[in-house]
Enzyme design. Sequence first.
Site, PDB file in Angstrom:
ATOM      1  N   ARG A  88       0.748  -1.306   0.115  1.00  6.15           N
ATOM      2  CA  ARG A  88      -0.014   0.080   0.019  1.00  6.15           C
ATOM      3  C   ARG A  88       0.892   1.165  -0.067  1.00  6.15           C
ATOM      4  O   ARG A  88       1.973   1.310   0.506  1.00  6.15           O
ATOM      5  CB  ARG A  88      -0.969   0.145   1.260  1.00  6.15           C
ATOM      6  CG  ARG A  88      -0.494  -0.071   2.552  1.00  6.15           C
ATOM      7  CD  ARG A  88      -1.591   0.301   3.591  1.00  6.15           C
ATOM      8  NE  ARG A  88      -1.427  -0.355   4.796  1.00  6.15           N
ATOM      9  CZ  ARG A  88      -0.693   0.187   5.853  1.00  6.15           C
ATOM     10  NH1 ARG A  88      -0.037   1.499   5.427  1.00  6.15           N
ATOM     11  NH2 ARG A  88      -0.298  -0.322   7.146  1.00  6.15           N
ATOM     12  N   HIS A 110      -2.192   3.120   7.080  1.00  3.86           N
ATOM     13  CA  HIS A 110      -3.253   2.303   7.266  1.00  3.86           C
ATOM     14  C   HIS A 110      -4.438   2.695   6.853  1.00  3.86           C
ATOM     15  O   HIS A 110      -5.427   2.471   6.192  1.00  3.86           O
ATOM     16  CB  HIS A 110      -3.198   1.665   8.567  1.00  3.86           C
ATOM     17  CG  HIS A 110      -4.400   0.733   8.841  1.00  3.86           C
ATOM     18  ND1 HIS A 110      -4.744  -0.531   8.399  1.00  3.86           N
ATOM     19  CD2 HIS A 110      -5.391   0.911   9.775  1.00  3.86           C
ATOM     20  CE1 HIS A 110      -5.754  -1.038   8.854  1.00  3.86           C
ATOM     21  NE2 HIS A 110      -6.206  -0.140   9.689  1.00  3.86           N
ATOM     22  N   TYR A 113       5.635   3.595  11.088  1.00  5.50           N
ATOM     23  CA  TYR A 113       6.381   2.333  11.378  1.00  5.50           C
ATOM     24  C   TYR A 113       7.090   1.827  10.284  1.00  5.50           C
ATOM     25  O   TYR A 113       7.593   0.398  10.235  1.00  5.50           O
ATOM     26  CB  TYR A 113       5.283   1.408  11.966  1.00  5.50           C
ATOM     27  CG  TYR A 113       3.819   1.603  11.094  1.00  5.50           C
ATOM     28  CD1 TYR A 113       3.012   2.591  11.562  1.00  5.50           C
ATOM     29  CD2 TYR A 113       3.765   0.907  10.130  1.00  5.50           C
ATOM     30  CE1 TYR A 113       1.777   2.722  10.615  1.00  5.50           C
ATOM     31  CE2 TYR A 113       2.623   1.053   9.273  1.00  5.50           C
ATOM     32  CZ  TYR A 113       1.892   2.138   9.685  1.00  5.50           C
ATOM     33  OH  TYR A 113       0.333   2.267   9.002  1.00  5.50           O
TER      34      TYR A 113
HETATM   35  C1  LIG Z   1     -11.739  -8.911  14.371  1.00  2.03           C
HETATM   36  C2  LIG Z   1     -11.022  -7.683  14.236  1.00  2.03           C
HETATM   37  N1  LIG Z   1      -9.902  -7.427  14.808  1.00  2.03           N
HETATM   38  C3  LIG Z   1      -9.247  -6.224  14.770  1.00  2.03           C
HETATM   39  C4  LIG Z   1      -9.785  -5.214  14.024  1.00  2.03           C
HETATM   40  C5  LIG Z   1      -8.931  -3.766  13.752  1.00  2.03           C
HETATM   41  N2  LIG Z   1      -8.477  -3.761  12.672  1.00  2.03           N
HETATM   42  C6  LIG Z   1      -8.813  -2.821  11.492  1.00  2.03           C
HETATM   43  S1  LIG Z   1      -8.122  -2.969  10.008  1.00  2.03           S
HETATM   44  C7  LIG Z   1      -6.822  -4.250  11.099  1.00  2.03           C
HETATM   45  C8  LIG Z   1      -5.774  -4.644  10.028  1.00  2.03           C
HETATM   46  C9  LIG Z   1      -6.279  -5.540   8.973  1.00  2.03           C
HETATM   47  O1  LIG Z   1      -5.047  -5.749   8.179  1.00  2.03           O
HETATM   48  P1  LIG Z   1      -5.144  -6.782   6.812  1.00  2.03           P
HETATM   49  O2  LIG Z   1      -5.981  -7.609   7.071  1.00  2.03           O
HETATM   50  O3  LIG Z   1      -3.866  -6.908   6.416  1.00  2.03           O
HETATM   51  O4  LIG Z   1      -5.535  -5.617   5.987  1.00  2.03           O
HETATM   52  P2  LIG Z   1      -4.885  -4.145   5.245  1.00  2.03           P
HETATM   53  O5  LIG Z   1      -5.338  -3.212   6.246  1.00  2.03           O
HETATM   54  O6  LIG Z   1      -3.556  -4.659   5.286  1.00  2.03           O
HETATM   55  O7  LIG Z   1      -5.769  -4.143   3.960  1.00  2.03           O
HETATM   56  C10 LIG Z   1      -7.379  -4.609  12.136  1.00  2.03           C
HETATM   57  C11 LIG Z   1      -6.410  -5.128  13.016  1.00  2.03           C
HETATM   58  C12 LIG Z   1     -11.028  -5.552  13.128  1.00  2.03           C
HETATM   59  N3  LIG Z   1     -11.406  -4.471  12.512  1.00  2.03           N
HETATM   60  N4  LIG Z   1     -11.583  -6.689  13.374  1.00  2.03           N
END
Ligand SMILES: Cc1ncc(C[n+]2csc(CCOP(=O)(O)OP(=O)(O)O)c2C)c(N)n1
Length: 319
Positions: free
Chosen positions: A239, A243, A251
Amino acid sequence: MKIEKEKLLWMYRTMVRIRVFEERIGDEFAAGKIPGFVHLSSGQEANPVGVCANLRRDDYITSNHRGHGHLIAKGLPLDIMTAEIFGKKTGVNKGKAGSQHLTDMAVGCLGAEGIQGTPVPVAVGAALSAKLRGTDQVAVAFIGDGTLNTGRFHEGLNLAAAWKLPFICYCENNTWAESTNIYDATALTDISQRAMGYGIPGIAVDGNDVFAVYEAVYEAVARAKRGEGPTFIEGRTCRRRGHFEGDSHLYRGQEEKDECLKRDPIPRFRKKLIEMGILTEPEADKIEREIKGEMDEALKFAEESPFPEPEEVYTDEFV
Ligand SMILES: Cc1ncc(C[n+]2csc(CCOP(=O)(O)OP(=O)(O)O)c2C)c(N)n1
């Protein structure tokens, strides 16, 4: 693999459409015009486009918090999508879903989900429905690498494999889950190998190469339609932004950020299409201008639309 010219042009146009959309939404968010959170997918465009170029309108997708690109690639018009993200009444979900819960059954999108892992069982359910109804539809769940360690991922994929459902789990591995790196949270980082644990094929592709994504998904769709069950595909991508919009993004090292900019899938695809004689430089520039105009219109529509009335707050909660 030969892809017809019309489809290649659609793929290019759609990748540019996603990039223009995401960058403008980033600007609008910074200007304070968008409520809630937005998570942009700039840099990851080859994944949704390579996937959705293999799908029909009546095939299903589910998406996650970084879902704008998935919905655009599946055919959601920019105006009603922008209005939704602005919380407006004219939005595709009447302003009640916002960025993270965009849903449009008209294009087979069963919903973006803010809760990690949820796209998997929801798409598996759609795949089960297609199988029971005897259609040849397929269902794709878009997830990120941070979702691989949730129970929902495991439960959904296991059931889809056991019942040989027409399901594809497409993981955009950008190596980050918020500010946690995959190498700090997961022992098996060659994640396509996980598929072995479910007895299904696991394929890793360069997720910044739209041809590679297209070919892997083409095979997975054919396998699903033959009744042979699901495929897990990992698209290795990155990306370009934080985030979420507003993330300090400290980070990640500068070197990694620069590397991601160099891997940009759009100029790479553009160059290839020009070499192939599918597109000329002026035609590519024209596409970009047209899409910027389309986005101007979408923003105007969103800004000029009203917010929902307060008395509508409890309507359309369950449909
Ligand atoms: C069950 C759950 N745990 C924690 C979160 C908080 N959270 C939101 S986005 C995220 C990271 C997701 O990472 P990834 O699946 O790799 O997707 P990316 O953001 O890299 O596209 C987290 C931990 C959530 N939304 N749902």
